[in-house]
Design a protein around this motif. Structure first.
Motif, PDB file in Angstrom:
ATOM      1  N   ARG A   1       0.805  -1.220   0.000  1.00  0.00           N
ATOM      2  CA  ARG A   1       0.000   0.000   0.000  1.00  0.00           C
ATOM      3  C   ARG A   1       0.836   1.267   0.000  1.00  0.00           C
ATOM      4  O   ARG A   1       0.448   2.270  -0.590  1.00  0.00           O
ATOM      5  N   LYS A   2       1.971   1.236   0.691  1.00  0.00           N
ATOM      6  CA  LYS A   2       2.641   2.497   1.024  1.00  0.00           C
ATOM      7  C   LYS A   2       4.035   2.669   0.450  1.00  0.00           C
ATOM      8  O   LYS A   2       4.578   3.770   0.486  1.00  0.00           O
ATOM      9  N   CYS A   3       4.642   1.605  -0.074  1.00  0.00           N
ATOM     10  CA  CYS A   3       6.008   1.741  -0.593  1.00  0.00           C
ATOM     11  C   CYS A   3       5.972   2.480  -1.932  1.00  0.00           C
ATOM     12  O   CYS A   3       5.208   2.111  -2.830  1.00  0.00           O
ATOM     13  N   PRO A   4       6.794   3.515  -2.107  1.00  0.00           N
ATOM     14  CA  PRO A   4       6.738   4.315  -3.335  1.00  0.00           C
ATOM     15  C   PRO A   4       7.332   3.628  -4.561  1.00  0.00           C
ATOM     16  O   PRO A   4       7.018   3.987  -5.686  1.00  0.00           O
ATOM     17  N   CYS A   5       8.200   2.628  -4.354  1.00  0.00           N
ATOM     18  CA  CYS A   5       8.816   1.955  -5.504  1.00  0.00           C
ATOM     19  C   CYS A   5       8.172   0.581  -5.714  1.00  0.00           C
ATOM     20  O   CYS A   5       7.451   0.095  -4.843  1.00  0.00           O
TER      21      CYS A   5
ATOM     22  N   GLU B   1       6.348 -17.804 -13.537  1.00  0.00           N
ATOM     23  CA  GLU B   1       7.391 -17.575 -12.537  1.00  0.00           C
ATOM     24  C   GLU B   1       7.225 -16.216 -11.868  1.00  0.00           C
ATOM     25  O   GLU B   1       7.739 -15.975 -10.779  1.00  0.00           O
ATOM     26  N   LEU B   2       6.487 -15.321 -12.543  1.00  0.00           N
ATOM     27  CA  LEU B   2       6.315 -13.964 -12.025  1.00  0.00           C
ATOM     28  C   LEU B   2       4.966 -13.409 -12.478  1.00  0.00           C
ATOM     29  O   LEU B   2       4.602 -13.524 -13.644  1.00  0.00           O
ATOM     30  N   VAL B   3       4.232 -12.822 -11.530  1.00  0.00           N
ATOM     31  CA  VAL B   3       2.976 -12.137 -11.821  1.00  0.00           C
ATOM     32  C   VAL B   3       3.171 -10.655 -11.518  1.00  0.00           C
ATOM     33  O   VAL B   3       3.667 -10.297 -10.441  1.00  0.00           O
ATOM     34  N   ILE B   4       2.800  -9.801 -12.466  1.00  0.00           N
ATOM     35  CA  ILE B   4       2.947  -8.343 -12.298  1.00  0.00           C
ATOM     36  C   ILE B   4       1.559  -7.719 -12.307  1.00  0.00           C
ATOM     37  O   ILE B   4       0.749  -7.990 -13.199  1.00  0.00           O
ATOM     38  N   LEU B   5       1.272  -6.904 -11.302  1.00  0.00           N
ATOM     39  CA  LEU B   5      -0.008  -6.190 -11.304  1.00  0.00           C
ATOM     40  C   LEU B   5       0.137  -4.839 -10.638  1.00  0.00           C
ATOM     41  O   LEU B   5       1.178  -4.519 -10.065  1.00  0.00           O
ATOM     42  N   GLY B   6      -0.912  -4.041 -10.734  1.00  0.00           N
ATOM     43  CA  GLY B   6      -0.906  -2.701 -10.157  1.00  0.00           C
ATOM     44  C   GLY B   6      -1.630  -2.701  -8.825  1.00  0.00           C
ATOM     45  O   GLY B   6      -2.570  -3.467  -8.611  1.00  0.00           O
ATOM     46  N   THR B   7      -1.179  -1.845  -7.924  1.00  0.00           N
ATOM     47  CA  THR B   7      -1.892  -1.679  -6.661  1.00  0.00           C
ATOM     48  C   THR B   7      -2.115  -0.190  -6.443  1.00  0.00           C
ATOM     49  O   THR B   7      -1.233   0.622  -6.678  1.00  0.00           O
ATOM     50  N   THR B   8      -3.330   0.153  -6.015  1.00  0.00           N
ATOM     51  CA  THR B   8      -3.686   1.568  -5.931  1.00  0.00           C
ATOM     52  C   THR B   8      -3.254   2.212  -4.626  1.00  0.00           C
ATOM     53  O   THR B   8      -3.368   3.412  -4.461  1.00  0.00           O
TER      54      THR B   8
ATOM     55  N   SER C   1     -11.764   0.876   3.963  1.00  0.00           N
ATOM     56  CA  SER C   1     -12.053   0.136   2.727  1.00  0.00           C
ATOM     57  C   SER C   1     -10.938  -0.861   2.442  1.00  0.00           C
ATOM     58  O   SER C   1     -11.182  -1.958   1.949  1.00  0.00           O
ATOM     59  N   ALA C   2      -9.701  -0.490   2.760  1.00  0.00           N
ATOM     60  CA  ALA C   2      -8.575  -1.399   2.508  1.00  0.00           C
ATOM     61  C   ALA C   2      -8.625  -2.587   3.464  1.00  0.00           C
ATOM     62  O   ALA C   2      -8.247  -3.688   3.106  1.00  0.00           O
ATOM     63  N   VAL C   3      -9.081  -2.360   4.683  1.00  0.00           N
ATOM     64  CA  VAL C   3      -9.142  -3.445   5.666  1.00  0.00           C
ATOM     65  C   VAL C   3     -10.205  -4.462   5.266  1.00  0.00           C
ATOM     66  O   VAL C   3      -9.977  -5.663   5.291  1.00  0.00           O
ATOM     67  N   PHE C   4     -11.393  -3.978   4.896  1.00  0.00           N
ATOM     68  CA  PHE C   4     -12.501  -4.891   4.649  1.00  0.00           C
ATOM     69  C   PHE C   4     -12.583  -5.372   3.207  1.00  0.00           C
ATOM     70  O   PHE C   4     -13.043  -6.475   2.945  1.00  0.00           O
ATOM     71  N   ILE C   5     -12.171  -4.535   2.273  1.00  0.00           N
ATOM     72  CA  ILE C   5     -12.230  -4.925   0.860  1.00  0.00           C
ATOM     73  C   ILE C   5     -10.851  -5.363   0.386  1.00  0.00           C
ATOM     74  O   ILE C   5     -10.684  -6.412  -0.219  1.00  0.00           O
ATOM     75  N   GLY C   6      -9.862  -4.568   0.721  1.00  0.00           N
ATOM     76  CA  GLY C   6      -8.493  -4.903   0.328  1.00  0.00           C
ATOM     77  C   GLY C   6      -8.246  -4.639  -1.141  1.00  0.00           C
ATOM     78  O   GLY C   6      -9.160  -4.400  -1.925  1.00  0.00           O
ATOM     79  N   ASN C   7      -7.003  -4.647  -1.527  1.00  0.00           N
ATOM     80  CA  ASN C   7      -6.635  -4.520  -2.930  1.00  0.00           C
ATOM     81  C   ASN C   7      -6.538  -5.897  -3.568  1.00  0.00           C
ATOM     82  O   ASN C   7      -6.276  -6.881  -2.888  1.00  0.00           O
ATOM     83  N   THR C   8      -6.722  -5.942  -4.878  1.00  0.00           N
ATOM     84  CA  THR C   8      -6.561  -7.208  -5.602  1.00  0.00           C
ATOM     85  C   THR C   8      -5.201  -7.827  -5.296  1.00  0.00           C
ATOM     86  O   THR C   8      -5.084  -9.032  -5.080  1.00  0.00           O
ATOM     87  N   ALA C   9      -4.181  -6.984  -5.242  1.00  0.00           N
ATOM     88  CA  ALA C   9      -2.827  -7.491  -4.972  1.00  0.00           C
ATOM     89  C   ALA C   9      -2.778  -8.237  -3.646  1.00  0.00           C
ATOM     90  O   ALA C   9      -2.178  -9.303  -3.532  1.00  0.00           O
TER      91      ALA C   9
ATOM     92  N   LEU D   1       5.381 -12.136  -6.972  1.00  0.00           N
ATOM     93  CA  LEU D   1       4.437 -11.072  -7.321  1.00  0.00           C
ATOM     94  C   LEU D   1       5.179  -9.740  -7.349  1.00  0.00           C
ATOM     95  O   LEU D   1       5.859  -9.382  -6.374  1.00  0.00           O
ATOM     96  N   LEU D   2       5.071  -9.006  -8.456  1.00  0.00           N
ATOM     97  CA  LEU D   2       5.640  -7.657  -8.554  1.00  0.00           C
ATOM     98  C   LEU D   2       4.484  -6.674  -8.612  1.00  0.00           C
ATOM     99  O   LEU D   2       3.640  -6.751  -9.516  1.00  0.00           O
ATOM    100  N   ALA D   3       4.409  -5.772  -7.630  1.00  0.00           N
ATOM    101  CA  ALA D   3       3.314  -4.792  -7.565  1.00  0.00           C
ATOM    102  C   ALA D   3       3.837  -3.409  -7.922  1.00  0.00           C
ATOM    103  O   ALA D   3       4.817  -2.938  -7.339  1.00  0.00           O
ATOM    104  N   LEU D   4       3.161  -2.771  -8.886  1.00  0.00           N
ATOM    105  CA  LEU D   4       3.541  -1.432  -9.337  1.00  0.00           C
ATOM    106  C   LEU D   4       2.508  -0.412  -8.876  1.00  0.00           C
ATOM    107  O   LEU D   4       1.316  -0.690  -8.848  1.00  0.00           O
ATOM    108  N   LYS D   5       2.973   0.788  -8.553  1.00  0.00           N
ATOM    109  CA  LYS D   5       2.070   1.884  -8.202  1.00  0.00           C
ATOM    110  C   LYS D   5       1.765   2.725  -9.444  1.00  0.00           C
ATOM    111  O   LYS D   5       2.565   2.777 -10.381  1.00  0.00           O
ATOM    112  N   PRO D   6       0.615   3.411  -9.450  1.00  0.00           N
ATOM    113  CA  PRO D   6       0.330   4.311 -10.579  1.00  0.00           C
ATOM    114  C   PRO D   6       1.311   5.484 -10.612  1.00  0.00           C
ATOM    115  O   PRO D   6       1.889   5.848  -9.580  1.00  0.00           O
TER     116      PRO D   6
END
Length: 315
Positions: free
Chosen positions: A137-141, A264-271, A277-285, A296-301
């Motif tokens: 959720r919070k890491c900028p990279c 071997e690797l899944v890449i997706l975006g996390t908002t 909302s994050a606690v009860f719904i959560g992100n797809t990631a 899993l590699l998660a990218l920020k917008p």
């Protein structure tokens, strides 16, 4: 791929085997001039509770523990350093590991964070958010969460996109995810596959609106996603057989396709959504982590600002 030059690896304090460090070394072998920082945040509440000790004595005890861990990690990195890899070691005393990790990312401008992960207790994850979730959720990279699945040559890389939104930020994130997939595929001599999930027709609509035709609605939704996927595929020069448009929830479809492809690797975006909302719904990631048997590699917008950014906390 040359953009990951300053990699932060989070050490696992519980074992000598360090999968995250192995991944960083794998990338460093493929690229030139890569700097790796192996980072460990440690904390032992018992050292804070010893009221019989003075502040100086407590500080000395903490320093002793830090030095012990530094010596342990020095032994782990020595073979790699002797092999010519540029590895720096940092051990800090901090009671919130994710805050210490993100502060380090900001301080040294790391462009990739790598951390080993494992299954979380589903109930515990809601009450006590794991470090992995905070980092997503919070890491900028970009955050690479590593599991035990190997990175073989001629493997499969999955780029997971969301084609439901026509928002410009989402389009840019989709492009970034596909471009990242192509870069990693070239680096690992792998095949990139683009995956998109579209929602099933809500059951309550068919009950509340008797004249509603679910088949027509589903065809229209699928048609929209196929058209969007075709445009994305053409934009990035990928063949149709390397794209997948499937009905279902992303947190179900992504692990299913990853298993089918033996990715071997899944890449997706996390908002980076926070709050209730994050606690009860959560992100797809977050929902996807535990179901995946690969990295899993998660990218920020683009333009994402971490809530832990020094620019925010200083003001």
């Amino acid at each position: 791929m040359t953009k990951y030059k300053n990699i932060l690896v989070v050490a696992d304090p519980a074992q000598d085997h360090q999968p995250a460090l192995s991944r960083a070394i794998h990338l460093a072998r493929k690229c030139e001039n890569v700097k790796i920082t192996l980072f460990l945040a440690i904390y032992d509440f018992s050292y804070e509770m010893t009221s019989m000790l003075s502040a100086d004595e407590r500080q000395a005890m903490r320093r002793g523990v830090v030095m012990q861990r530094e010596a342990w990690l020095q032994d782990i990195i020595r073979p790699y350093v002797d092999d010519g890899f540029d590895i720096e070691l940092i051990v800090v005393w901090h009671n919130r590991p994710y805050e210490a990790i993100i502060a380090e990312v900001f301080s040294k401008h790391h462009d990739l964070l790598i951390k080993a992960t494992h299954d979380h207790d589903k109930i515990g994850s809601v009450i006590f958010t794991p470090t992995d979730w905070h980092l997503l959720r919070k890491c900028p990279c970009p955050v690479l969460l590593v599991k035990e699945h190997s990175w073989p040559e001629n493997g499969k890389v999955m780029a997971c996109v969301n084609l439901a939104s026509e928002d410009e930020t989402h389009d840019k994130l989709n492009d970034a995810i596909v471009e990242e997939g192509i870069s990693f595929a070239e680096l690992l001599n792998a095949e990139v596959n683009i995956v998109n999930a579209y929602p099933a027709t809500p059951v309550n609509i068919t009950i509340e609106l008797p004249e509603f035709d679910p088949a027509t609605y589903t065809d229209a939704v699928r048609g929209h996603h196929l058209k969007a996927m075709k445009a994305l595929r053409h934009k990035h020069g990928l063949p149709e057989e390397q794209t997948h448009v499937l009905e279902g929830l992303p947190e179900d479809i992504i692990p299913q396709v990853a298993e089918d492809l033996d990715a071997e690797l899944v890449i997706l975006g996390t908002t980076g959504r926070t709050g209730l909302s994050a606690v009860f719904i959560g992100n797809t990631a977050e929902h996807t982590i535990d179901s995946l048997n690969c990295d899993l590699l998660a990218l920020k917008p683009e333009g994402y600002i971490s809530p832990l950014s020094p620019n925010l906390t200083d003001s």
